[in-house]
Design a protein around this motif. Structure first.
Motif, short mmCIF file in Angstrom:
data_model
loop_
_atom_site.label_atom_id
_atom_site.label_comp_id
_atom_site.label_asym_id
_atom_site.label_seq_id
_atom_site.Cartn_x
_atom_site.Cartn_y
_atom_site.Cartn_z
N LEU A 186 14.01 66.56 87.38
CA LEU A 186 15.03 65.83 88.12
C LEU A 186 14.60 65.64 89.57
O LEU A 186 13.72 66.34 90.08
N GLN A 187 15.24 64.70 90.25
CA GLN A 187 15.03 64.50 91.67
C GLN A 187 15.31 65.81 92.40
O GLN A 187 16.37 66.40 92.22
N SER A 188 14.35 66.25 93.23
CA SER A 188 14.42 67.60 93.80
C SER A 188 14.70 67.63 95.30
O SER A 188 14.72 68.71 95.90
N LYS A 189 14.95 66.48 95.88
CA LYS A 189 15.11 66.42 97.34
C LYS A 189 16.27 67.27 97.82
O LYS A 189 16.21 67.89 98.88
N ASN A 190 17.35 67.31 97.04
CA ASN A 190 18.55 68.06 97.44
C ASN A 190 18.80 69.23 96.49
O ASN A 190 19.96 69.54 96.17
N TYR A 191 17.74 69.86 96.06
CA TYR A 191 17.85 70.94 95.08
C TYR A 191 18.81 72.03 95.55
O TYR A 191 19.71 72.44 94.81
N SER A 192 18.63 72.51 96.76
CA SER A 192 19.44 73.63 97.25
C SER A 192 20.93 73.27 97.29
O SER A 192 21.79 74.07 96.88
N LYS A 193 21.24 72.07 97.77
CA LYS A 193 22.64 71.64 97.83
C LYS A 193 23.22 71.51 96.42
O LYS A 193 24.38 71.90 96.19
N ASN A 194 22.43 70.95 95.50
CA ASN A 194 22.92 70.79 94.13
C ASN A 194 23.13 72.14 93.46
O ASN A 194 24.07 72.31 92.67
N LEU A 195 22.26 73.10 93.79
CA LEU A 195 22.43 74.45 93.23
C LEU A 195 23.72 75.09 93.74
O LEU A 195 24.47 75.68 92.97
#
Length: 274
Positions: free
Chosen positions: A258-267
């Motif tokens: 998946l698109q990982s640019k906002n990984y931390s926020k999505n987590l």
């Protein structure tokens, strides 16, 4: 005593630790860092939730050896950190037509030389790089190791070829951005680069790399795996002539990562939702 206990090293997850944590209502989680393997670090994952790269790349060994209650595709935490969070200029990175991403201790005789055909097929994938560089001498071909690599097998093997050995300390993600085609024997970066619609492929001579790519050996992954030199050559040749090769044009398919640019926020959003 916490709501969520997170690890990115799945070989450090522990079922006893999970049992103890349940007494306090803690949910144990593991972030997928590597593609699944069948070697010494790939058999044991213990977590309530595994956050995987994508829908087609997960932690597959759990059905036999591990205890994972739920898989949630999330992307790559390390791609977010090393690509999107870093502020690095691309000016210091040279353009390459083919970039091969190496691993650690994969060479014949290394401690990861476990499966029956590993030594033969690993050296053959290096031979493909040498052969393609001889067939198309105008191509720029590079080989990039991880920054913690500690052996010179590939450097010595490729010494008298046209393949350029790159500095281990350069950012591999940024070098991939400056490369047209990315290949590897088993690097996780291949699935990560698919999220950028890069032409990225695993090289597995004779499709025998069951130590790292057993999950990718079926027809669902023909766009990911190269099992013979003729297919490898065709991909390179078509690229030279600007023909479309195994790509989704402007549409990115996130089945691998998946698109990982906002990984931390999505987590954090996911944690908030439960």
């Amino acid at each position: 005593r916490c709501k969520f206990m997170i690890s990115h090293q799945y070989y450090h997850t522990n079922n006893i630790k999970n049992i103890i944590s349940k007494q306090y209502g803690t949910i144990s989680c593991v972030l997928q860092k590597n593609i699944d393997t069948s070697n010494l670090i790939g058999h044991f994952y213990h977590a309530d939730i595994a956050f995987t790269f994508g829908f087609k790349v997960g932690l597959e060994m759990n059905a036999r050896y591990s205890k994972i209650k739920k898989k949630v595709p999330m992307g790559s935490f390390f791609m977010e950190h090393y690509l999107y969070k870093k502020k690095i200029s691309l000016n210091g990175y040279k353009k390459f037509d083919i970039l091969c991403i190496g691993g650690n201790q994969l060479h014949p005789g290394g401690f990861l030389d476990i499966s029956k055909y590993n030594a033969q097929d690993y050296t053959e994938h290096l031979d493909w790089l040498i052969k393609i560089s001889d067939e198309f001498p105008n191509l720029r071909i590079g080989f990039k190791h991880h920054n913690n690599n500690s052996n010179n097998f590939e450097k010595n093997y490729l010494m008298n070829s046209r393949v350029v050995m790159l500095n281990n300390n350069m950012n591999s993600y940024y070098q991939c951005l400056k490369s047209k085609i990315i290949v590897s024997y088993c690097s996780t970066m291949i699935v990560e680069m698919k999220s950028l619609n890069k032409k990225a492929f695993y090289i597995s001579p004779n499709k025998r790399n069951d130590e790292y790519l057993s999950w990718a050996m079926n027809k669902d992954h023909d766009d990911l795996l190269i099992g013979d030199y003729s297919k490898f050559r065709k991909i390179i040749y078509n690229n030279i002539n600007n023909q479309k090769i195994l790509t989704n044009s402007n549409k990115i398919d996130y089945k691998y990562c998946l698109q990982s640019k906002n990984y931390s926020k999505n987590l954090l959003k996911y944690f908030s939702s439960i």
